[in-house]
Design a protein around this motif. Sequence first.
Motif, short mmCIF file in Angstrom:
data_model
loop_
_atom_site.label_atom_id
_atom_site.label_comp_id
_atom_site.label_asym_id
_atom_site.label_seq_id
_atom_site.Cartn_x
_atom_site.Cartn_y
_atom_site.Cartn_z
N ALA A 323 1.09 -1.22 -0.38
CA ALA A 323 -0.05 -0.02 -0.05
C ALA A 323 0.94 1.20 0.16
O ALA A 323 0.13 1.91 -0.60
CB ALA A 323 -1.11 0.34 0.84
N VAL A 324 1.93 1.45 0.71
CA VAL A 324 2.82 2.18 0.70
C VAL A 324 3.15 2.76 -0.67
O VAL A 324 3.77 4.07 -1.46
CB VAL A 324 3.88 2.60 1.83
CG1 VAL A 324 5.00 3.23 1.44
CG2 VAL A 324 3.43 2.08 3.64
N VAL A 325 4.23 1.78 -1.60
CA VAL A 325 4.51 1.66 -2.88
C VAL A 325 3.16 2.32 -3.65
O VAL A 325 3.64 3.92 -4.46
CB VAL A 325 5.15 0.36 -3.53
CG1 VAL A 325 5.04 0.68 -4.88
CG2 VAL A 325 6.08 0.29 -2.37
N ILE A 326 2.38 2.08 -3.70
CA ILE A 326 1.25 2.77 -4.22
C ILE A 326 0.52 4.44 -3.80
O ILE A 326 0.71 5.40 -4.62
CB ILE A 326 -0.52 1.83 -4.34
CG1 ILE A 326 -0.23 0.38 -4.75
CG2 ILE A 326 -1.15 2.37 -4.83
CD1 ILE A 326 -1.27 -0.32 -5.02
N LEU A 327 1.24 4.44 -2.84
CA LEU A 327 -0.12 5.71 -2.03
C LEU A 327 1.31 6.98 -2.52
O LEU A 327 1.22 7.93 -2.93
CB LEU A 327 0.32 5.75 -0.87
CG LEU A 327 -0.98 4.91 0.09
CD1 LEU A 327 -0.86 4.59 1.21
CD2 LEU A 327 -2.51 6.24 -0.32
N THR A 374 -7.37 13.47 -9.29
CA THR A 374 -5.77 13.39 -8.63
C THR A 374 -5.77 12.84 -7.65
O THR A 374 -4.58 12.20 -6.81
CB THR A 374 -5.54 15.04 -7.98
OG1 THR A 374 -6.20 14.74 -6.98
CG2 THR A 374 -5.49 15.62 -9.23
N GLY A 375 -6.66 11.79 -7.12
CA GLY A 375 -6.90 10.54 -5.68
C GLY A 375 -7.14 11.02 -4.53
O GLY A 375 -6.52 10.74 -3.54
N THR A 376 -7.07 12.49 -4.43
CA THR A 376 -7.37 13.58 -3.01
C THR A 376 -8.22 14.11 -2.80
O THR A 376 -8.98 15.08 -3.66
CB THR A 376 -6.12 13.77 -2.41
OG1 THR A 376 -6.16 14.80 -1.25
CG2 THR A 376 -5.50 15.07 -4.15
N SER A 377 -9.30 13.75 -2.12
CA SER A 377 -10.63 14.67 -1.72
C SER A 377 -9.91 15.93 -1.07
O SER A 377 -10.79 17.52 -1.10
CB SER A 377 -11.43 13.92 -0.31
OG SER A 377 -11.73 12.86 -1.21
N TRP A 378 -8.62 15.86 -0.20
CA TRP A 378 -8.23 17.03 0.68
C TRP A 378 -7.22 17.91 -0.69
O TRP A 378 -8.11 19.28 -0.09
CB TRP A 378 -7.15 16.52 1.70
CG TRP A 378 -8.18 16.08 2.84
CD1 TRP A 378 -9.04 15.32 3.00
CD2 TRP A 378 -7.23 16.60 4.48
NE1 TRP A 378 -9.65 14.95 4.42
CE2 TRP A 378 -8.42 15.56 5.18
CE3 TRP A 378 -6.80 17.13 4.57
CZ2 TRP A 378 -8.08 15.98 6.79
CZ3 TRP A 378 -6.94 17.19 6.26
CH2 TRP A 378 -7.48 16.42 6.84
N GLY A 379 -7.56 17.39 -1.43
CA GLY A 379 -6.52 18.64 -2.12
C GLY A 379 -7.72 19.11 -3.38
O GLY A 379 -7.55 20.32 -3.57
N THR A 380 -8.34 18.36 -3.16
CA THR A 380 -9.57 19.19 -3.78
C THR A 380 -10.29 20.19 -3.27
O THR A 380 -10.82 21.40 -3.65
CB THR A 380 -10.72 17.35 -4.65
OG1 THR A 380 -10.79 16.66 -5.31
CG2 THR A 380 -12.22 18.83 -4.92
N PRO A 423 -8.71 5.02 -8.94
CA PRO A 423 -7.60 3.40 -8.41
C PRO A 423 -6.98 4.73 -7.76
O PRO A 423 -5.46 4.09 -7.38
CB PRO A 423 -7.43 2.87 -10.08
CG PRO A 423 -7.71 3.99 -10.67
CD PRO A 423 -9.25 4.84 -10.49
N LEU A 424 -6.83 6.14 -8.03
CA LEU A 424 -5.36 6.40 -7.41
C LEU A 424 -5.37 7.12 -6.13
O LEU A 424 -4.72 7.43 -5.01
CB LEU A 424 -5.18 8.04 -8.40
CG LEU A 424 -4.86 7.26 -9.70
CD1 LEU A 424 -4.87 9.30 -10.80
CD2 LEU A 424 -4.32 7.02 -10.85
N SER A 425 -6.88 6.78 -5.33
CA SER A 425 -7.37 7.46 -4.18
C SER A 425 -6.97 6.86 -3.26
O SER A 425 -6.59 5.45 -2.92
CB SER A 425 -9.21 7.26 -4.00
OG SER A 425 -9.46 7.64 -3.06
N ASP A 426 -6.60 7.60 -2.46
CA ASP A 426 -5.60 6.77 -1.21
C ASP A 426 -6.44 5.85 -0.24
O ASP A 426 -6.18 5.11 0.23
CB ASP A 426 -4.47 7.70 -0.34
CG ASP A 426 -5.76 9.48 0.20
OD1 ASP A 426 -6.81 9.44 -0.32
OD2 ASP A 426 -5.33 10.25 0.35
N THR A 427 -8.01 6.67 0.28
CA THR A 427 -8.47 5.92 1.03
C THR A 427 -9.12 4.82 -0.33
O THR A 427 -9.03 3.82 1.28
CB THR A 427 -9.40 6.25 1.58
OG1 THR A 427 -10.52 7.27 0.34
CG2 THR A 427 -9.17 7.89 2.15
N SER A 428 -9.29 4.42 -1.11
CA SER A 428 -9.41 3.40 -1.84
C SER A 428 -8.58 2.28 -1.39
O SER A 428 -8.78 0.65 -1.30
CB SER A 428 -10.31 4.00 -3.37
OG SER A 428 -11.43 4.35 -2.87
#
Length: 468
Positions: A323-327, A374-380, A423-428
Amino acid sequence: MEVTDYFGPLSLVPAGVAVFLAFATRNTVFSLAVACLIGVLVAGKGFQGFPDLLVGALGNEGFSWILLLEFFIGILLAFFQRTGAVTNFSLFIERRRMTRKRIQLVSWFMGLFVYFSDYFSPLFVGSTMRSLSDRYKISREKLAYICDSTSAPVSILVPFTGWAVFVAGLTIGMGPVANAGDAMGFFITAIPFNVYPILSVLMVGLIASGWLPDFGPMKEAERRAQEEGKVVRDGGEPLMADELTGIEPYAGIRTSLFWNFIFPVMLVIGFALVSVSLTSSAKPLEAFMLATFVLAIIMRLQGVPLNEITSTAMLGIKGIMPAVVILAFAYALNDLSAALHTADYIVSITKSWLTPSILPLLVFIISAVIAFSTGTSWGTYAIMIPISVPLAFNFSGGELSTLVYATLAATAGGGVFGDHCSPLSDTSILASTGAASDHIDHIKTQLPYSMVVGVISMVAYLWVGMSL
């Protein structure tokens, strides 16, 4: 990574490549790596831009914080398994005469309960319920869906989470919102308008209880699990290493469900709640560090050798590494998207369409597209709230109104919607990790459910806008 030119449509290429390859190859790491490489070439940085991107994106305080958080969560989960706490909890739950339906409902309830951290929630629920879920032939995709749809959606609805503090903080200084107290009141009043997270959480409960039947790829995954006994499809790659999923309880010691499981979880929750009340931050890293160290002391007092504790901690770190590698690559791609002004381009081509009647709907869609890319809610939120909320105040004459509340909620919900589809989302990614599911299989099975709730949310925001 700094890019000063405005790339327009080309700024969408890296995220587009990542999403296309992820679904085409089912290999998330490969897809993200290729997307990053193509992105630096688009930015005109050449091949040397690739290592520069990774160094810049990963060698900063933000990623270091995420890395340490994931390490301590991995260690805590490893300790839970080494002490037999997960096994004890599974036996405790199973004595309540469990069924497939009840296991899913318990997982749903646990996701609602562990609301304080969208990072810990999917890992905790997935890791805790996975053995029971497997025993009752529930597909890993279904467990990942339950974990994913009760993490970020719950976090954005509860006023005393890091999500609430972050979103509310972005509104300070807008219209009559003068301070943190006004901002939190603004956030709380907007909660009923946050349609997507509310419906997502409710849908999980309806699906888990059987009130709504499974459909789409999830229906096939559940059929495979029940009829063939395969909780993961043939060829699927669970997003958690064997080092963590295969840890056996340490023999010869007497462990306690309370001291080895319930107490550390209560410690994390209590620390987070106190931190929010005192500092307006849940301090999840500090909470998990404290729980990990306390549990290590408890294990030593129970007779677990020190070298066994340290080796278990290393297994926890190794187990969380996929998971860390993908993140890591997801963070690099997000940094690249920021440098290419991807979000600015998306906003620029839609800003002229905004009118009061369709503002909540378009804000929801734009936020979803940015979060998906972007795969990030907070960035959005950091990008959209400073644009969308002032626009709503402009239309409302600077007063708090239904339009303003709906616009803030649409931004918040749109970010979660985009995350659920990406598929880029950290929580997913973490939901796939906790459930030990193939990540792309999780996204593909969750996507129809997210789209149904997303479409309903769009209709709701259109109705709200038209009724003003």
